[in-house]
Design a protein around this motif. Structure first.
Motif, PDB file in Angstrom:
ATOM      1  N   HIS A  52      -5.873   8.559   2.872  1.00  0.00           N
ATOM      2  CA  HIS A  52      -4.937   7.415   2.177  1.00  0.00           C
ATOM      3  C   HIS A  52      -4.694   7.928   0.651  1.00  0.00           C
ATOM      4  N   MET A  53      -5.547   8.503  -0.107  1.00  0.00           N
ATOM      5  CA  MET A  53      -5.118   9.027  -1.446  1.00  0.00           C
ATOM      6  C   MET A  53      -4.199  10.104  -1.238  1.00  0.00           C
ATOM      7  N   ILE A  54      -4.510  11.239  -0.478  1.00  0.00           N
ATOM      8  CA  ILE A  54      -3.308  12.266  -0.352  1.00  0.00           C
ATOM      9  C   ILE A  54      -2.269  11.700  -0.003  1.00  0.00           C
ATOM     10  N   ARG A  55      -2.006  10.820   1.264  1.00  0.00           N
ATOM     11  CA  ARG A  55      -0.831  10.218   1.497  1.00  0.00           C
ATOM     12  C   ARG A  55      -0.039   9.382   0.237  1.00  0.00           C
ATOM     13  N   SER A  56      -1.049   8.936  -0.513  1.00  0.00           N
ATOM     14  CA  SER A  56      -0.360   7.836  -1.544  1.00  0.00           C
ATOM     15  C   SER A  56       0.192   8.918  -2.829  1.00  0.00           C
ATOM     16  N   LYS A  57      -0.282   9.997  -3.089  1.00  0.00           N
ATOM     17  CA  LYS A  57      -0.072  10.933  -4.024  1.00  0.00           C
ATOM     18  C   LYS A  57       1.372  11.529  -3.421  1.00  0.00           C
ATOM     19  N   GLU A  58       1.551  11.424  -2.336  1.00  0.00           N
ATOM     20  CA  GLU A  58       2.659  12.107  -1.496  1.00  0.00           C
ATOM     21  C   GLU A  58       3.774  11.196  -1.784  1.00  0.00           C
ATOM     22  N   VAL A  59       3.605  10.075  -1.237  1.00  0.00           N
ATOM     23  CA  VAL A  59       4.455   9.040  -1.823  1.00  0.00           C
ATOM     24  C   VAL A  59       4.898   8.905  -3.162  1.00  0.00           C
ATOM     25  N   VAL A  60       3.957   8.730  -4.049  1.00  0.00           N
ATOM     26  CA  VAL A  60       4.288   8.729  -5.444  1.00  0.00           C
ATOM     27  C   VAL A  60       5.027   9.837  -5.785  1.00  0.00           C
ATOM     28  N   LYS A  61       4.917  11.126  -5.407  1.00  0.00           N
ATOM     29  CA  LYS A  61       5.828  12.250  -5.780  1.00  0.00           C
ATOM     30  C   LYS A  61       7.279  11.882  -5.134  1.00  0.00           C
ATOM     31  N   GLN A  62       7.492  11.573  -4.063  1.00  0.00           N
ATOM     32  CA  GLN A  62       8.621  11.112  -3.324  1.00  0.00           C
ATOM     33  C   GLN A  62       9.340  10.177  -4.110  1.00  0.00           C
ATOM     34  N   LEU A  63       8.694   9.052  -4.763  1.00  0.00           N
ATOM     35  CA  LEU A  63       9.150   7.864  -5.427  1.00  0.00           C
ATOM     36  C   LEU A  63       9.824   8.591  -6.808  1.00  0.00           C
ATOM     37  N   GLY A  64       8.827   9.493  -7.376  1.00  0.00           N
ATOM     38  CA  GLY A  64       9.319   9.929  -8.735  1.00  0.00           C
ATOM     39  C   GLY A  64      10.414  10.895  -8.713  1.00  0.00           C
ATOM     40  N   GLU A  65      10.641  11.743  -7.713  1.00  0.00           N
ATOM     41  CA  GLU A  65      11.817  12.452  -7.483  1.00  0.00           C
ATOM     42  C   GLU A  65      13.098  11.711  -7.063  1.00  0.00           C
ATOM     43  N   ALA A  66      12.784  10.727  -6.322  1.00  0.00           N
ATOM     44  CA  ALA A  66      13.977   9.904  -5.925  1.00  0.00           C
ATOM     45  C   ALA A  66      14.579   8.918  -7.083  1.00  0.00           C
ATOM     46  N   SER A  67      13.717   8.687  -8.188  1.00  0.00           N
ATOM     47  CA  SER A  67      14.059   7.837  -9.193  1.00  0.00           C
ATOM     48  C   SER A  67      14.564   8.645 -10.476  1.00  0.00           C
ATOM     49  N   SER A  81       0.969  -1.061   0.045  1.00  0.00           N
ATOM     50  CA  SER A  81       0.043  -0.006  -0.033  1.00  0.00           C
ATOM     51  C   SER A  81       0.742   1.286   0.068  1.00  0.00           C
ATOM     52  N   LEU A  82       0.785   2.038  -0.966  1.00  0.00           N
ATOM     53  CA  LEU A  82       1.601   3.089  -1.203  1.00  0.00           C
ATOM     54  C   LEU A  82       1.681   4.288  -0.084  1.00  0.00           C
ATOM     55  N   ASN A  83       0.771   4.207   0.718  1.00  0.00           N
ATOM     56  CA  ASN A  83       0.493   5.025   1.824  1.00  0.00           C
ATOM     57  C   ASN A  83       1.283   4.591   3.022  1.00  0.00           C
ATOM     58  N   LYS A  84       1.851   3.515   3.037  1.00  0.00           N
ATOM     59  CA  LYS A  84       2.476   3.061   4.278  1.00  0.00           C
ATOM     60  C   LYS A  84       3.473   2.076   3.975  1.00  0.00           C
ATOM     61  N   LEU A  85       4.810   2.444   3.021  1.00  0.00           N
ATOM     62  CA  LEU A  85       5.521   1.751   2.689  1.00  0.00           C
ATOM     63  C   LEU A  85       6.592   1.525   3.634  1.00  0.00           C
ATOM     64  N   ASP A  86       7.402   0.448   3.866  1.00  0.00           N
ATOM     65  CA  ASP A  86       8.491   0.338   4.529  1.00  0.00           C
ATOM     66  C   ASP A  86       9.922   0.945   3.917  1.00  0.00           C
ATOM     67  N   ALA A  87      10.822   1.279   4.585  1.00  0.00           N
ATOM     68  CA  ALA A  87      12.171   1.527   3.976  1.00  0.00           C
ATOM     69  C   ALA A  87      12.471   0.677   2.652  1.00  0.00           C
TER      70      ALA A  87
END
Length: 223
Positions: free
Chosen positions: A207-222, A63-69
């Motif tokens: 959950h959707m807002i948090r998931s979008k935040e994680v998507v943004k973090q993943l996109g920036e990191a990659s 679940s993208l809103n609660k990914l472990d490291a």
């Protein structure tokens, strides 16, 4: 049984083995809807074991809103290598597992050229579980095209109280793009959830807002 065979047998008379294969792939509730004339994207061939090992197994149960490291790092590493063709193959499989992973990577990489593939999958809702991923991808893409797919979904599925699908996730996705248009569906949402006490729209939005935040973090990191 291959994915291409399952596509063809989705609404036909089927034997016990096919029924089991459909169920395991996520076609647990087969229903008629006004989107049947839309052509969904399909792979011509079954995904290889190597492809599934690389692109699906590490990611589909998350679940993208609660990914472990560890899983976060796996997404970043894979996102540096993933391509639109890989994501098309994920989305074109019958099974819900590749499809939801394809939606995740489409969101992370901002592959807006896949909006129609994802939007049609959402509308047809042929397999369970993947709908929240489609909603997240469309929410991440934003824009009029994504809004239109989300609204088309809500116009039909909020009036089908018998189908407990992804209405909450889709309405939450619309909220993150256009709160005003989201508000236009609140009366229909209240009617839909009247016999579903565990459907909480506030939680879906969070959950959707948090998931979008994680998507943004993943996109920036990659990138």
């Amino acid at each position: 049984m291959t994915g291409s065979s399952l596509w063809k047998k989705l609404f036909s008379r089927i034997d016990e083995a096919t029924e089991l294969a459909l169920h395991m792939a996520g076609a647990t509730v087969r229903h008629r809807n006004p989107f049947e004339q839309l052509e969904a994207f399909r792979n011509d061939e079954e995904l290889s074991e190597e492809f599934i090992e690389k692109w699906v197994l590490k990611f589909y149960m998350t679940s993208l809103n609660k990914l472990d490291a560890q899983t976060m790092e796996a997404f970043v590493t894979a996102s540096k290598e993933v391509t639109p063709d890989v994501v098309r193959h994920l989305l074109g499989d019958f099974d819900w597992r590749p499809r939801i992973v394809g939606a995740y990577f489409a969101a992370i990489k901002g592959y807006t050229e896949l909006t129609d593939i994802i939007g049609v999958h959402l509308l047809k809702s042929e397999v369970c579980y993947a709908g929240s991923g489609y909603a997240l991808a469309l929410a991440t893409f934003g824009g009029d095209q994504s809004i239109e797919y989300l609204k088309m979904y809500l116009d039909f599925y909020l009036n089908r109280k018998d189908l407990w699908f992804d209405q909450g996730s889709v309405l939450a996705a619309l909220y993150t793009i256009s709160p005003t248009e989201h508000n236009q569906y609140l009366n229909n949402w209240r009617k839909y959830k009247s016999d579903k006490p565990y459907s909480n729209l506030d939680n879906s939005i969070a959950h959707m807002i948090r998931s979008k935040e994680v998507v943004k973090q993943l996109g920036e990191a990659s990138s």
